[in-house]
Design a protein around this motif. Sequence first.
Motif, PDB file in Angstrom:
ATOM      1  N   ARG A   1       0.833  -1.209   0.000  1.00  0.00           N
ATOM      2  CA  ARG A   1       0.000   0.000   0.000  1.00  0.00           C
ATOM      3  C   ARG A   1       0.867   1.257   0.000  1.00  0.00           C
ATOM      4  O   ARG A   1       0.556   2.241  -0.680  1.00  0.00           O
ATOM      5  CB  ARG A   1      -0.953   0.000   1.199  1.00  0.00           C
ATOM      6  CG  ARG A   1      -2.215  -0.799   0.962  1.00  0.00           C
ATOM      7  CD  ARG A   1      -3.277  -0.497   2.023  1.00  0.00           C
ATOM      8  NE  ARG A   1      -2.847  -0.822   3.369  1.00  0.00           N
ATOM      9  CZ  ARG A   1      -2.977  -2.013   3.944  1.00  0.00           C
ATOM     10  NH1 ARG A   1      -3.549  -2.993   3.289  1.00  0.00           N
ATOM     11  NH2 ARG A   1      -2.559  -2.217   5.171  1.00  0.00           N
TER      12      ARG A   1
ATOM     13  N   VAL B   1       2.124   1.978  -3.489  1.00  0.00           N
ATOM     14  CA  VAL B   1       1.110   2.648  -4.313  1.00  0.00           C
ATOM     15  C   VAL B   1       1.156   4.150  -4.040  1.00  0.00           C
ATOM     16  O   VAL B   1       1.129   4.967  -4.973  1.00  0.00           O
ATOM     17  CB  VAL B   1      -0.298   2.058  -4.057  1.00  0.00           C
ATOM     18  CG1 VAL B   1      -1.373   2.909  -4.717  1.00  0.00           C
ATOM     19  CG2 VAL B   1      -0.377   0.620  -4.536  1.00  0.00           C
ATOM     20  N   THR B   2       1.267   4.520  -2.782  1.00  0.00           N
ATOM     21  CA  THR B   2       1.359   5.934  -2.418  1.00  0.00           C
ATOM     22  C   THR B   2       2.623   6.561  -3.002  1.00  0.00           C
ATOM     23  O   THR B   2       2.590   7.700  -3.492  1.00  0.00           O
ATOM     24  CB  THR B   2       1.329   6.106  -0.881  1.00  0.00           C
ATOM     25  OG1 THR B   2       0.119   5.536  -0.379  1.00  0.00           O
ATOM     26  CG2 THR B   2       1.418   7.557  -0.477  1.00  0.00           C
TER      27      THR B   2
ATOM     28  N   ILE C   1       4.092   5.751  -5.747  1.00  0.00           N
ATOM     29  CA  ILE C   1       3.842   5.963  -7.173  1.00  0.00           C
ATOM     30  C   ILE C   1       2.955   7.184  -7.367  1.00  0.00           C
ATOM     31  O   ILE C   1       3.245   8.048  -8.204  1.00  0.00           O
ATOM     32  CB  ILE C   1       3.220   4.707  -7.815  1.00  0.00           C
ATOM     33  CG1 ILE C   1       4.219   3.551  -7.792  1.00  0.00           C
ATOM     34  CG2 ILE C   1       2.764   5.001  -9.253  1.00  0.00           C
ATOM     35  CD1 ILE C   1       3.621   2.199  -8.158  1.00  0.00           C
ATOM     36  N   GLU C   2       1.897   7.265  -6.569  1.00  0.00           N
ATOM     37  CA  GLU C   2       0.978   8.406  -6.667  1.00  0.00           C
ATOM     38  C   GLU C   2       1.676   9.728  -6.350  1.00  0.00           C
ATOM     39  O   GLU C   2       1.345  10.767  -6.918  1.00  0.00           O
ATOM     40  CB  GLU C   2      -0.213   8.206  -5.734  1.00  0.00           C
ATOM     41  CG  GLU C   2      -1.120   7.069  -6.168  1.00  0.00           C
ATOM     42  CD  GLU C   2      -2.173   6.692  -5.133  1.00  0.00           C
ATOM     43  OE1 GLU C   2      -3.122   5.993  -5.525  1.00  0.00           O
ATOM     44  OE2 GLU C   2      -2.041   7.070  -3.941  1.00  0.00           O
ATOM     45  N   ASP C   3       2.664   9.670  -5.461  1.00  0.00           N
ATOM     46  CA  ASP C   3       3.406  10.875  -5.065  1.00  0.00           C
ATOM     47  C   ASP C   3       4.546  11.219  -6.027  1.00  0.00           C
ATOM     48  O   ASP C   3       5.248  12.216  -5.828  1.00  0.00           O
ATOM     49  CB  ASP C   3       3.967  10.724  -3.652  1.00  0.00           C
ATOM     50  CG  ASP C   3       2.886  10.711  -2.583  1.00  0.00           C
ATOM     51  OD1 ASP C   3       1.731  11.085  -2.901  1.00  0.00           O
ATOM     52  OD2 ASP C   3       3.194  10.322  -1.436  1.00  0.00           O
TER      53      ASP C   3
END
Length: 93
Positions: free
Chosen positions: A26, A29-30, A32-34
Amino acid sequence: MSEHGHLHQSHGAIIKRLKRAEGHLRSIVTMIEDGRTCVDIAQQLHAVEKAICQAKRTLIQDHIDHCLEHSVGALASGERAPLEEFKQITKYL
């Protein structure tokens, strides 16, 4: 053996390892999003992959040590060689 209630001593450690990997995934994923760097992300993915592989290896080796040996039953020392070789090769999974 039933689907439920089939527990081994290692299952608690496997669950703990997988939950830790789940949380780690998880956080990736953060990352990557950041917009974190690909090198950072790849490094973290590698860590999760290793944790999952270790959980799988532990599960398989535990199965061999308990379920397979129970199914085969008692063997004379001379008859154990193929089973022992099989157990050794699973370390390379």
